[in-house]
Scaffold this motif. Structure first.
Motif, PDB file in Angstrom:
ATOM      1  N   ALA A 242      31.602  49.459  89.767  1.00 36.41           N
ATOM      2  CA  ALA A 242      32.112  48.353  90.153  1.00 36.41           C
ATOM      3  C   ALA A 242      33.638  48.796  91.237  1.00 36.41           C
ATOM      4  CB  ALA A 242      32.992  47.553  89.054  1.00 36.41           C
TER       5      ALA A 242
ATOM      6  N   ARG B 202      33.678  24.394  86.533  1.00 39.98           N
ATOM      7  CA  ARG B 202      34.480  23.664  87.329  1.00 39.98           C
ATOM      8  C   ARG B 202      33.684  23.637  88.881  1.00 39.98           C
ATOM      9  NH1 ARG B 202      40.013  25.226  88.681  1.00 39.98           N
ATOM     10  NH2 ARG B 202      40.442  24.913  86.438  1.00 39.98           N
TER      11      ARG B 202
ATOM     12  N   ARG C 127      37.050  23.933  93.793  1.00 38.80           N
ATOM     13  CA  ARG C 127      37.755  25.080  93.935  1.00 38.80           C
ATOM     14  C   ARG C 127      38.984  24.754  95.162  1.00 38.80           C
ATOM     15  NH1 ARG C 127      38.240  28.175  90.326  1.00 38.80           N
ATOM     16  NH2 ARG C 127      36.748  28.947  88.959  1.00 38.80           N
ATOM     17  N   SER C 128      39.245  23.526  95.357  1.00 37.32           N
ATOM     18  CA  SER C 128      40.238  23.404  96.475  1.00 37.32           C
ATOM     19  C   SER C 128      41.462  22.254  95.964  1.00 37.32           C
ATOM     20  CB  SER C 128      39.514  23.057  97.839  1.00 37.32           C
ATOM     21  OG  SER C 128      38.963  21.738  97.630  1.00 37.32           O
ATOM     22  N   LEU C 129      42.432  22.283  96.633  1.00 32.94           N
ATOM     23  CA  LEU C 129      43.568  21.413  96.553  1.00 32.94           C
ATOM     24  C   LEU C 129      42.979  19.976  96.875  1.00 32.94           C
ATOM     25  CD1 LEU C 129      46.588  23.286  97.578  1.00 32.94           C
ATOM     26  CD2 LEU C 129      46.444  22.554  95.291  1.00 32.94           C
TER      27      LEU C 129
ATOM     28  N   ALA D 237      35.936  41.992  92.791  1.00 31.26           N
ATOM     29  CA  ALA D 237      35.031  42.583  92.018  1.00 31.26           C
ATOM     30  C   ALA D 237      36.027  43.491  91.020  1.00 31.26           C
ATOM     31  CB  ALA D 237      34.307  43.635  93.001  1.00 31.26           C
ATOM     32  N   LEU D 238      36.893  43.914  91.321  1.00 26.04           N
ATOM     33  CA  LEU D 238      37.580  44.884  90.507  1.00 26.04           C
ATOM     34  C   LEU D 238      38.224  43.778  89.492  1.00 26.04           C
ATOM     35  CD1 LEU D 238      39.621  47.510  92.737  1.00 26.04           C
ATOM     36  CD2 LEU D 238      37.819  47.764  90.759  1.00 26.04           C
ATOM     37  N   VAL D 239      39.047  42.851  89.779  1.00 28.05           N
ATOM     38  CA  VAL D 239      39.511  42.134  88.664  1.00 28.05           C
ATOM     39  C   VAL D 239      38.553  41.324  87.927  1.00 28.05           C
ATOM     40  CG1 VAL D 239      40.955  39.929  88.658  1.00 28.05           C
ATOM     41  CG2 VAL D 239      41.377  41.108  90.605  1.00 28.05           C
ATOM     42  N   ARG D 240      37.419  41.050  88.083  1.00 25.39           N
ATOM     43  CA  ARG D 240      36.469  40.731  87.125  1.00 25.39           C
ATOM     44  C   ARG D 240      35.968  41.936  86.162  1.00 25.39           C
ATOM     45  NH1 ARG D 240      31.824  38.600  89.291  1.00 25.39           N
ATOM     46  NH2 ARG D 240      32.598  39.186  91.616  1.00 25.39           N
TER      47      ARG D 240
ATOM     48  N   ARG E  31      47.032  43.753  87.532  1.00 26.61           N
ATOM     49  CA  ARG E  31      46.456  42.885  88.761  1.00 26.61           C
ATOM     50  C   ARG E  31      47.740  42.624  89.653  1.00 26.61           C
ATOM     51  NH1 ARG E  31      43.520  40.074  84.238  1.00 26.61           N
ATOM     52  NH2 ARG E  31      41.395  41.014  84.425  1.00 26.61           N
TER      53      ARG E  31
ATOM     54  N   LYS F 235      33.641  42.328  77.820  1.00 27.33           N
ATOM     55  CA  LYS F 235      34.990  42.105  78.715  1.00 27.33           C
ATOM     56  C   LYS F 235      36.061  41.561  77.907  1.00 27.33           C
ATOM     57  CE  LYS F 235      32.705  40.717  82.829  1.00 27.33           C
ATOM     58  NZ  LYS F 235      32.217  39.926  83.689  1.00 27.33           N
TER      59      LYS F 235
ATOM     60  N   VAL G  20      39.654  42.690  79.851  1.00 29.91           N
ATOM     61  CA  VAL G  20      39.614  41.738  81.188  1.00 29.91           C
ATOM     62  C   VAL G  20      39.409  40.225  81.142  1.00 29.91           C
ATOM     63  CG1 VAL G  20      37.971  41.470  83.129  1.00 29.91           C
ATOM     64  CG2 VAL G  20      38.323  43.805  82.373  1.00 29.91           C
ATOM     65  N   LEU G  21      38.780  40.032  79.940  1.00 29.45           N
ATOM     66  CA  LEU G  21      39.001  38.554  79.528  1.00 29.45           C
ATOM     67  C   LEU G  21      39.902  38.524  78.103  1.00 29.45           C
ATOM     68  CD1 LEU G  21      35.215  37.174  79.708  1.00 29.45           C
ATOM     69  CD2 LEU G  21      37.204  36.798  81.208  1.00 29.45           C
ATOM     70  N   ARG G  22      40.495  37.482  78.050  1.00 30.60           N
ATOM     71  CA  ARG G  22      41.135  37.012  76.620  1.00 30.60           C
ATOM     72  C   ARG G  22      40.575  36.075  76.033  1.00 30.60           C
ATOM     73  NH1 ARG G  22      46.650  37.777  79.315  1.00 30.60           N
ATOM     74  NH2 ARG G  22      46.318  39.696  80.113  1.00 30.60           N
TER      75      ARG G  22
ATOM     76  N   GLU H 177      47.331  35.389  84.926  1.00 32.06           N
ATOM     77  CA  GLU H 177      46.575  36.430  84.823  1.00 32.06           C
ATOM     78  C   GLU H 177      45.509  36.647  84.225  1.00 32.06           C
ATOM     79  OE1 GLU H 177      46.963  40.847  84.190  1.00 32.06           O
ATOM     80  OE2 GLU H 177      47.675  39.448  83.051  1.00 32.06           O
ATOM     81  N   GLY H 178      45.687  36.410  82.781  1.00 29.44           N
ATOM     82  CA  GLY H 178      44.703  36.473  81.767  1.00 29.44           C
ATOM     83  C   GLY H 178      43.361  35.676  82.226  1.00 29.44           C
TER      84      GLY H 178
ATOM     85  N   TYR I   2      43.036  29.485  91.919  1.00 29.73           N
ATOM     86  CA  TYR I   2      42.451  28.183  91.537  1.00 29.73           C
ATOM     87  C   TYR I   2      42.031  27.450  92.828  1.00 29.73           C
ATOM     88  CZ  TYR I   2      44.048  29.703  86.838  1.00 29.73           C
ATOM     89  OH  TYR I   2      44.142  30.288  85.698  1.00 29.73           O
ATOM     90  N   PHE I   3      42.872  27.419  93.632  1.00 37.86           N
ATOM     91  CA  PHE I   3      42.726  26.580  95.075  1.00 37.86           C
ATOM     92  C   PHE I   3      42.523  27.419  96.177  1.00 37.86           C
ATOM     93  CE2 PHE I   3      45.310  24.450  91.714  1.00 37.86           C
ATOM     94  CZ  PHE I   3      44.504  23.368  91.167  1.00 37.86           C
ATOM     95  N   ARG I   4      41.303  27.642  96.612  1.00 38.66           N
ATOM     96  CA  ARG I   4      41.242  28.533  97.521  1.00 38.66           C
ATOM     97  C   ARG I   4      41.694  28.057  98.954  1.00 38.66           C
ATOM     98  NH1 ARG I   4      37.142  31.693  95.328  1.00 38.66           N
ATOM     99  NH2 ARG I   4      37.987  31.935  93.508  1.00 38.66           N
ATOM    100  N   ASP I   5      42.135  26.961  99.102  1.00 41.08           N
ATOM    101  CA  ASP I   5      42.729  26.366 100.359  1.00 41.08           C
ATOM    102  C   ASP I   5      44.521  26.624 100.332  1.00 41.08           C
ATOM    103  OD1 ASP I   5      42.809  24.605  98.475  1.00 41.08           O
ATOM    104  OD2 ASP I   5      42.247  22.864  99.718  1.00 41.08           O
TER     105      ASP I   5
ATOM    106  N   ALA J 256      39.999  36.834  85.624  1.00 39.06           N
ATOM    107  CA  ALA J 256      38.383  37.187  85.683  1.00 39.06           C
ATOM    108  C   ALA J 256      37.573  36.038  85.334  1.00 39.06           C
ATOM    109  CB  ALA J 256      38.449  38.283  84.424  1.00 39.06           C
ATOM    110  N   GLN J 257      37.836  35.062  84.726  1.00 37.05           N
ATOM    111  CA  GLN J 257      36.916  33.901  84.491  1.00 37.05           C
ATOM    112  C   GLN J 257      36.828  32.975  85.665  1.00 37.05           C
ATOM    113  OE1 GLN J 257      38.925  33.357  80.724  1.00 37.05           O
ATOM    114  NE2 GLN J 257      38.415  31.345  81.193  1.00 37.05           N
ATOM    115  N   GLU J 258      37.899  32.859  86.336  1.00 39.29           N
ATOM    116  CA  GLU J 258      38.113  31.923  87.241  1.00 39.29           C
ATOM    117  C   GLU J 258      37.556  32.407  88.696  1.00 39.29           C
ATOM    118  OE1 GLU J 258      38.957  28.736  86.775  1.00 39.29           O
ATOM    119  OE2 GLU J 258      39.825  29.006  84.981  1.00 39.29           O
ATOM    120  N   LEU J 259      37.493  33.817  88.933  1.00 35.08           N
ATOM    121  CA  LEU J 259      37.139  33.929  90.294  1.00 35.08           C
ATOM    122  C   LEU J 259      35.403  33.705  90.441  1.00 35.08           C
ATOM    123  CD1 LEU J 259      39.278  37.255  90.711  1.00 35.08           C
ATOM    124  CD2 LEU J 259      39.412  35.266  91.937  1.00 35.08           C
TER     125      LEU J 259
ATOM    126  N   PHE K 296      34.144  28.589  78.698  1.00 34.96           N
ATOM    127  CA  PHE K 296      34.351  28.782  80.168  1.00 34.96           C
ATOM    128  C   PHE K 296      34.460  27.235  80.844  1.00 34.96           C
ATOM    129  CE2 PHE K 296      32.313  33.219  79.700  1.00 34.96           C
ATOM    130  CZ  PHE K 296      33.350  33.724  79.914  1.00 34.96           C
TER     131      PHE K 296
END
Ligand code: ATP
Ligand code: MG
Lengths: 298, 248
Positions: free
Chosen positions: B100, B20, B23-25, A116-119, A125, B73, B78-80, A291-292, A190-193, A295-298, B17
């Motif tokens: 937030a 995807r 989100r897992s390996l 929530a904060l990161v986004r 971070r 953003k 926050v975004l680039r 890190e950049g 990127y990979f939650r596992d 925010a968009q990957e989460l 964007f």
């Protein structure tokens, strides 16, 4: 009406156009340590509010581990005979391995947990993995007190060089786990596992360090007699060295010396710290590289 | 306005964007074996250029999904951007989404400190403004209640109060009036006008035409990621209305 009159803003100097979102990583974390302190406090508060025994819960896990290993390794497998002052020996090992694994797991999850904060808000971070490591580190304080009591009961007395060794050990584990946490928390976005891998890693860290056995058993094992270099690799593990340093602080001086610490411990300690710093540097580089996009990957 | 330096310079910014699905390996390995492409790209902002002068108040308009929040953003960092550059002068506070930084398990009091620190205030600064923040939010009675028990309006009040008591040069405001009641909305508007009149730079996103015309001097209209209008706020609102009608 109570509205306060705001002071007028003067136009800012024309040379100051900056790139938003380009911070200095860990340096910024240090700069904003008030926020870091609040995040650590928040974590502790949230975790223990509403639980009667409070901090006791966190002691429970290493204590139960201690009891189980003391029973199985110490009594059943007779480790008490091979290792003098076995209780404090064991406790030292569990303390640092537990710190490493707790810190590693929590920092791995930290970016996703704080999504929530990161986004939404721009922060350094690195703050989140670092705060997780510190939270894990706070739990070392009561453990150290318990260890102290045990050590004194077993006839140990403090010495300044030992204290230094303990601090060096702490520095090694802390640096190493922060670096590993930065790496794994990036991967976890990127990979939650990634977490599953980290759990496996924790298992490996536990067994590949002399937590519940002694390094001499590795050195003397028949299987490794033809491969002395493997023993050297074993001793190159920074966690092994950090645990040995902690034992130098709270265990070795109280024993009869029948079980030696790894040779050249101070030199190895220095090298281990260097290795840990390299891991930290790699962690920071990789973290910054990705890190950049958090925010968009989460 | 002559001689004033720009506060925000957006230069040829595009932002895509990846949508995807995995989100897992494990998923990555599976799709690598099957040779399927995991991602399809989507351009949320397409070659946007604009600048905001210091002390200017700019409204950002557009339909849902047109890229307004994405642009804010990018300005906040926050975004680039994928291509192009965003440069800003001075410190930024995002009211990007009010509240937030509030943590549900902490009390209002604890949250004021935490949220203040998150938005860049120091300990002494927060202590100094604490009473002001509480007074503005009108939640004195619930100060020591955990925020998870707050109504959504109270939640927003607390977040807004902390945010407007930070002291940055640039404010980014995204749809913050959604849950506040009328008296509080009025108070917010007053406060925002105060911020504007004291020379701070404001970028405001709102679907409410009145909010935009009352606060802003200039309006930008986004449509599917493109900047389609840049001019006086009133005309911008009208532009959006007309384009909506022609779509019906
Ligand atoms: N992290 C993300 N990943 C994938 N797509 C995203 C992401 N963030 C935004 N988008 C997409 O970008 C587009 C623009 O989103 P944005 O939030 O900027 O719209 P908006 O103009 O603020 O809309 P609204 O009026 O509904 O708030 C949307 O289609 C959204 O789905
Ligand atoms: Mg939006």
């Amino acid at each position: 009406m109570s509205a306060t009159l705001l002071p007028a803003k003067q136009p800012v100097d024309a040379s100051a156009l900056t790139d938003p979102g380009r911070g200095q990583g860990l340096v910024d974390v240090f700069r904003r340590r008030y926020l870091l302190r609040l995040l650590v406090r928040k974590e502790l508060r949230v975790r223990y509010r509403g639980s009667v025994v409070g901090l006791g819960w966190t002691l429970l896990k290493p204590l139960v581990q201690f009891c189980v290993y003391y029973f199985v390794i110490g009594l059943v497998l007779n480790g008490r005979e091979a290792i003098p002052d076995f209780p404090t020996y064991l406790f030292c090992g569990i303390m640092f391995v537990h710190f490493f694994n707790e810190g590693f797991g929590a920092s791995t999850r930290s970016i996703v947990t704080n999504s929530a904060l990161v986004r939404k808000i721009l922060l350094p971070r690195e703050m989140f993995p670092v705060a997780s490591v510190i939270v894990a580190g706070v739990h070392l304080i009561p453990q150290t007190l318990i260890l102290l009591v045990g050590a004194v009961l077993l006839g140990w007395s403090p010495d300044p060089l030992g204290l230094l060794a303990g601090l060096l050990g702490l520095l090694i584990v802390g640096t190493l786990v922060t670096g590993a946490g930065l790496l794994a928390s990036t991967a976890n976005v990127y990979f939650r596992d990634t977490r599953n891998l980290v759990d496996l890693m924790s298992l490996i860290v536990f067994w590949s360090s002399p937590t519940i056995y002694s390094w001499t058993q590795v050195r003397d094992s028949a299987a490794l007699q033809d491969y002395p270099w493997l023993v050297n690799i074993y001793l190159a593990n920074p966690v092994t060295i950090a645990i040995s340093l902690l034992r130098r602080a709270f265990w070795y001086e109280g024993t009869d010396g029948s079980l030696p610490l790894p040779p050249d411990l101070w030199l190895r300690g220095g090298i281990a710290l260097l290795v840990a710093l390299v891991v930290l540097a790699i962690g920071q580089l990789v973290f910054r590289r990705f890190e950049g996009r958090f925010a968009q990957e989460l | 306005m002559a001689g004033r330096a720009p506060a925000v310079v957006i230069d040829g910014v595009s932002k895509g964007f990846t949508l995807r699905h995995n989100r897992s390996l494990k998923g990555l390995a599976v799709s690598a074996v099957r040779g399927k492409d995991l991602s399809n790209n989507f351009l949320a902002l397409d070659d946007i250029s604009a600048r905001v002068e210091q002390g200017e108040t700019v409204g950002l308009l557009g339909l849902n999904g047109s890229g307004k929040s994405t642009l804010l953003k990018l300005i906040s960092g926050v975004l680039r951007p994928d291509t192009g550059s965003v440069r800003v002068r001075g410190s930024i506070a995002g009211l990007i989404e009010v509240g937030a930084g509030l943590h549900p398990e902490l009390t209002g009091r604890e949250n004021i400190f935490l949220n203040g620190a998150i938005l860049g205030m120091g300990e002494s600064e927060i202590s100094r403004r604490f009473d002001e923040i509480v007074e503005f939010s009108e939640i004195e009675k619930f100060l020591d209640t955990e925020v998870k028990f707050y109504s959504s309006g109270m939640h927003m009040r607390l977040g807004f109060s902390v945010a407007v008591h930070t002291d940055p040069e640039i404010f980014l405001i995204d749809e913050i009036f959604a849950v506040g009641d009328r008296p509080f909305k009025k108070k917010c508007m007053r406060r925002i006008r105060e911020l504007r009149d004291s020379g701070r730079t404001l970028v405001v996103v709102s679907h409410n035409a009145r909010t935009i015309t009352r606060l802003c001097s200039r309006g930008l209209v986004l449509h599917e990621g493109r900047l389609v209008y840049d001019g006086p706020a009133r005309t911008a609102v009208k532009y959006l209305d007309d384009s909506e009608e022609s779509e019906e």
